[in-house]
Design a protein around this motif. Sequence first.
Motif: not given
Length: 412
Positions: A358-373
């Motif tokens: 879970x930790x590894x996959x969340x870290x990988x997902x953070x790299x690809x995060x994109x949103x209007x903040x």
Amino acid sequence: MRHRSVLIITTAVTAGALTLSACGSRDDNKAGDGGNTTVVIGLDAPLTGDLSALGQGIKNSADLAVKTANKNKEVEGITFKLESLDDVANASTGQQNATKFVGNEDVIGVVGPLNSDVGQSMQKVFADADLAEISPANTNPELTQGKDWKDGKKVRPFKTYFRTSTTDAIQGPYAAQYMYNKKKLKKVFVIDDKKTYGAGLAGTFADEFKKLGGKVVGTDHINPDDKDFSAVATKVKNAGADFVYYGGEYPAGAPLSAQIKKAGAKIPTVGGDALYSPEYVKLGKANAEGDIASSVGAPLETIDSAKDFIKNYKSAGYKDGFDAYGGYAYDSTWAIIQAVKAVAEANDGKLPEDIDDARKKVTEAVQDVKFSGVTGEVGFDEFGDTTNKQLSLYEVKSGKHTPVQSGEYQAS
């Protein structure tokens, strides 16, 4: 396989013990909410001490992000909860906190801290555990680009480390260009507090100022825990500088500026984002007038996407203001939430039961995060740095930091 009923996403705040109750498997954690899994977002920042105004703004903004996610059911089947720790702006305390976070099998991500030296002390601890860390305030370039970044040899030290604030590699030069080209001031006295953040920022400012043709007429260091800066104030007066550049934080920056003016050098003190706080003006009083601070991003009041944040923050009734890094703390927390969402959606609506996975996959997902903040478009480049390079400068006018310039740094 290691299961837990509560996951913790840490936001980096600092000292003390983190109390967590977790037993059984994640599937057993109903939390009284229709079978939802509870994901805890931790926060690490200085919640007490001289920098607590900034730390509390970070904490409150992260709290608002969590409450917003829960209210809107941002991640189906997952309820977020915030846990906060106080690092008192101390690197060793921050490292101890990082070790606690890693040692608890429920922790799945981290937001924070405020100080670059604290962030530096945490990096390897989190990297060894594949645990994502997102700072809303660390600006030292070395944290993402390695120790040889100045020589153009940029190497990302830790793939688990990210930040939503831009770096001193452009913050210092941006201020240098403004002082030389717009203010037409050619002589500067450079002072720093010998910390990772302050020394690094002062160095990037001085390099750009000299490159433009400006002259550094003197340099010195101070101990930020001191109260008497009369010796360096006298040096500044005798050097004939047009202004002072201070690499450091507001608890020392404000009295330093005041004592320089009282010594007879009626010149402005300029610094980075750690001077951009109402506390700087409160401490400096009338002596703060004319002083200038750079900060990451555009003024929140000018960003359409920040309007709801400002309104909701006020409505929430927090005692302290969101201060310089509130918007970035909100976006850092939201990035973790979006990463959890992406992982869950790719895994039949739930997080992997094995915490390492879970930790590894969340870290990988953070790299690809994109949103209007809150602070604009949020995303991360190959180094983990924010893709938003906006900067602003504020001058103290009538007792308040007033925007005087905003834009992106252009290399000279």
